[in-house]
Design an enzyme around this catalytic site. Structure first.
Site, PDB file in Angstrom:
ATOM      1  CG  ASP A 167      -1.821   1.229   1.247  1.00  0.00           C
ATOM      2  OD1 ASP A 167      -1.627   2.140   0.404  1.00  0.00           O
ATOM      3  OD2 ASP A 167      -2.720   1.292   2.104  1.00  0.00           O
TER       4      ASP A 167
ATOM      5  CG  ASN B  92       3.508   2.991 -12.303  1.00  0.00           C
ATOM      6  OD1 ASN B  92       3.157   3.811 -13.165  1.00  0.00           O
ATOM      7  ND2 ASN B  92       2.779   1.924 -12.000  1.00  0.00           N
TER       8      ASN B  92
ATOM      9  CB  SER C  10       5.533  13.790 -12.928  1.00  0.00           C
ATOM     10  OG  SER C  10       4.777  14.972 -12.796  1.00  0.00           O
ATOM     11  CB  SER C  11       0.701  13.772 -14.442  1.00  0.00           C
ATOM     12  OG  SER C  11      -0.358  14.129 -15.309  1.00  0.00           O
TER      13      SER C  11
ATOM     14  CE1 TYR D  28      -2.431  11.600 -10.286  1.00  0.00           C
ATOM     15  CE2 TYR D  28      -2.505  13.306 -11.986  1.00  0.00           C
ATOM     16  CZ  TYR D  28      -2.125  12.034 -11.579  1.00  0.00           C
ATOM     17  OH  TYR D  28      -1.458  11.217 -12.444  1.00  0.00           O
TER      18      TYR D  28
ATOM     19  CE  LYS E 149       1.377  11.370 -10.560  1.00  0.00           C
ATOM     20  NZ  LYS E 149       2.084  10.126 -10.182  1.00  0.00           N
TER      21      LYS E 149
HETATM   22  N1  LIG Z   1      -3.140   6.881 -17.078  1.00  0.00           N
HETATM   23  C1  LIG Z   1      -2.839   8.162 -17.232  1.00  0.00           C
HETATM   24  O1  LIG Z   1      -3.463   8.900 -18.010  1.00  0.00           O
HETATM   25  C2  LIG Z   1      -1.684   8.762 -16.452  1.00  0.00           C
HETATM   26  C3  LIG Z   1      -1.176   9.994 -16.883  1.00  0.00           C
HETATM   27  C4  LIG Z   1      -0.128  10.570 -16.204  1.00  0.00           C
HETATM   28  C5  LIG Z   1       0.411   9.921 -15.110  1.00  0.00           C
HETATM   29  N2  LIG Z   1      -0.105   8.733 -14.697  1.00  0.00           N
HETATM   30  C6  LIG Z   1       0.517   8.099 -13.515  1.00  0.00           C
HETATM   31  O2  LIG Z   1       0.970   6.801 -13.885  1.00  0.00           O
HETATM   32  C7  LIG Z   1       0.922   5.930 -12.748  1.00  0.00           C
HETATM   33  C8  LIG Z   1       0.161   4.652 -13.124  1.00  0.00           C
HETATM   34  O3  LIG Z   1      -1.129   4.970 -13.549  1.00  0.00           O
HETATM   35  P1  LIG Z   1      -2.014   3.944 -14.393  1.00  0.00           P
HETATM   36  O4  LIG Z   1      -2.690   4.734 -15.439  1.00  0.00           O
HETATM   37  O5  LIG Z   1      -1.225   2.772 -14.769  1.00  0.00           O
HETATM   38  O6  LIG Z   1      -3.103   3.524 -13.286  1.00  0.00           O
HETATM   39  P2  LIG Z   1      -3.966   2.172 -13.153  1.00  0.00           P
HETATM   40  O7  LIG Z   1      -4.146   1.505 -14.477  1.00  0.00           O
HETATM   41  O8  LIG Z   1      -5.177   2.575 -12.382  1.00  0.00           O
HETATM   42  O9  LIG Z   1      -3.042   1.215 -12.254  1.00  0.00           O
HETATM   43  C9  LIG Z   1      -2.710   1.642 -10.959  1.00  0.00           C
HETATM   44  C10 LIG Z   1      -1.675   0.723 -10.365  1.00  0.00           C
HETATM   45  O10 LIG Z   1      -1.278   1.262  -9.077  1.00  0.00           O
HETATM   46  C11 LIG Z   1      -1.619   0.347  -8.050  1.00  0.00           C
HETATM   47  N3  LIG Z   1      -2.130   1.074  -6.889  1.00  0.00           N
HETATM   48  C12 LIG Z   1      -3.233   1.848  -6.805  1.00  0.00           C
HETATM   49  N4  LIG Z   1      -3.371   2.344  -5.566  1.00  0.00           N
HETATM   50  C13 LIG Z   1      -2.324   1.870  -4.849  1.00  0.00           C
HETATM   51  C14 LIG Z   1      -1.899   2.014  -3.510  1.00  0.00           C
HETATM   52  N5  LIG Z   1      -2.608   2.728  -2.599  1.00  0.00           N
HETATM   53  N6  LIG Z   1      -0.766   1.383  -3.119  1.00  0.00           N
HETATM   54  C15 LIG Z   1      -0.068   0.649  -3.994  1.00  0.00           C
HETATM   55  N7  LIG Z   1      -0.413   0.450  -5.266  1.00  0.00           N
HETATM   56  C16 LIG Z   1      -1.528   1.072  -5.691  1.00  0.00           C
HETATM   57  C17 LIG Z   1      -2.660  -0.591  -8.638  1.00  0.00           C
HETATM   58  O11 LIG Z   1      -2.634  -1.836  -7.939  1.00  0.00           O
HETATM   59  P3  LIG Z   1      -3.925  -2.839  -7.961  1.00  0.00           P
HETATM   60  O12 LIG Z   1      -3.972  -3.394  -9.366  1.00  0.00           O
HETATM   61  O13 LIG Z   1      -3.620  -3.888  -6.958  1.00  0.00           O
HETATM   62  O14 LIG Z   1      -5.126  -2.022  -7.639  1.00  0.00           O
HETATM   63  C18 LIG Z   1      -2.182  -0.686 -10.086  1.00  0.00           C
HETATM   64  O15 LIG Z   1      -1.114  -1.573 -10.200  1.00  0.00           O
HETATM   65  C19 LIG Z   1       0.285   6.742 -11.621  1.00  0.00           C
HETATM   66  O16 LIG Z   1       1.306   7.276 -10.802  1.00  0.00           O
HETATM   67  C20 LIG Z   1      -0.421   7.864 -12.347  1.00  0.00           C
HETATM   68  O17 LIG Z   1      -0.562   8.999 -11.535  1.00  0.00           O
HETATM   69  C21 LIG Z   1      -1.141   8.134 -15.337  1.00  0.00           C
END
Ligand SMILES: NC(=O)c1ccc[n+]([C@@H]2O[C@H](COP(=O)([O-])OP(=O)(O)OC[C@H]3O[C@@H](n4cnc5c(N)ncnc54)[C@H](OP(=O)(O)O)[C@@H]3O)[C@@H](O)[C@H]2O)c1
Length: 254
Positions: A63, A96, A145-146, A159, A163
């Site tokens: 977590d 991540n 980051s983002s 959020y 970041k």
């Molecule tokens: N997608 C976008 O558009 C985007 C854009 C910019 C930045 N980001 C950043 O990229 C990263 C990954 O995002 P994503 O799009 O891959 O998200 P995602 O598809 O929702 O996957 C989230 C991942 O993080 C894990 N997670 C969630 N809450 C957690 C917690 N409290 N402790 C530990 N692990 C946790 C989840 O584990 P479980 O599977 O076990 O739930 C999953 O492996 C994040 O930091 C996000 O801010 C994303």
């Protein structure tokens, strides 16, 4: 001469970007520990996929917002390093894990703020701090980051602020850990089709088109647009990249 095996720890490797990072890193011949929060089966499926490529892999529960659990997490990491990887250190930490929770500045609740702060900033700060004794000199830290830390999209004040904090923190990591040969960089994705934020970028046609129109390359991002960049940062070719923010957004809002 036998090549020394490198190992990466990818938080949030069960789904989305982290999964793609874990698979892309394995394709570079690097072994992978990945974490999940609740989706153990998804994480084990990624482990199996990596093992099929000939690399070693393991999944651990984490977590990322619960700093008090980090000591026992790294106790587990130490055991897994010994049992699965036959070593006591790893090389690359990829921070991540994260959740996408929006809300206007005016309406952000203290609960949401604290949750985002704990996962996206405090967790990154102390997970990395507590990882330091286990990271080999010459290792690398990659923080996510983002694009939202560069441009402002209404609904992401809390959020994106976390970041932004991570981007500043990364430069301090680079400065203070350089003496150990450890580089620290930020990868800042644009909007990517994952489960993030309820999967809106992927599932909401209107949002998808809006983002595609705001992106120079004319589409939204896919997980595969990101994982390879993170994997590259774990290679020898990237050894002189340090303290940088690398935006990977296809040219969003330029
Ligand atoms: N997608 C976008 O558009 C985007 C854009 C910019 C930045 N980001 C950043 O990229 C990263 C990954 O995002 P994503 O799009 O891959 O998200 P995602 O598809 O929702 O996957 C989230 C991942 O993080 C894990 N997670 C969630 N809450 C957690 C917690 N409290 N402790 C530990 N692990 C946790 C989840 O584990 P479980 O599977 O076990 O739930 C999953 O492996 C994040 O930091 C996000 O801010 C994303």
């Amino acid at each position: 001469m036998a090549q020394i095996k490198k190992i990466a720890l990818v938080t949030g490797g069960s789904r989305g970007l982290g999964k793609n990072m874990a698979l892309s890193i394995a394709q570079k011949g690097i072994d992978v520990m990945l974490t999940y929060n609740s989706k153990k089966d998804e994480a084990l499926a990624v482990v199996a996929q990596i093992e099929q490529t000939g690399q070693k892999a393991a999944a651990l529960q984490l977590d990322a917002g619960n700093v008090k659990s980090f000591k026992s997490f790294f106790d587990q990491v130490t055991i897994v390093l010994k049992d699965t990887f036959n070593t006591d250190h790893f090389d690359f930490l990829i921070n991540n894990a994260g959740v996408g929770v929006g809300g206007s500045f005016a309406e952000t609740t203290e609960e949401d703020f604290d949750m985002l702060f704990n996962i996206h900033f405090k967790g990154v700060y102390f997970l990395t701090q507590k990882a330091l004794p286990l990271i080999n000199d010459g290792g690398r830290i990659i923080n996510l980051s983002s694009g939202l830390a560069r441009f402002s999209t209404p609904g992401y004040a809390a959020y994106a602020s976390m970041k932004g904090g991570v981007e500043v923190l990364t430069r301090y990591m680079a400065k203070e850990l350089g003496a150990r040969g450890i580089a620290a960089n930020v990868v800042a994705p644009g909007a990517i089709e994952t489960d993030f934020g309820g999967g809106a970028v992927r599932d909401n046609e209107h949002i998808n088109k809006y983002i595609a129109d705001a992106t120079a390359l004319g589409r939204v991002g896919l997980p595969d647009d990101i994982g390879g960049v993170v994997a590259f940062l774990c290679t020898e070719d990237a050894k002189w990249i340090n303290a940088q923010r690398i935006e990977v957004s296809g040219g969003m809002y330029i």
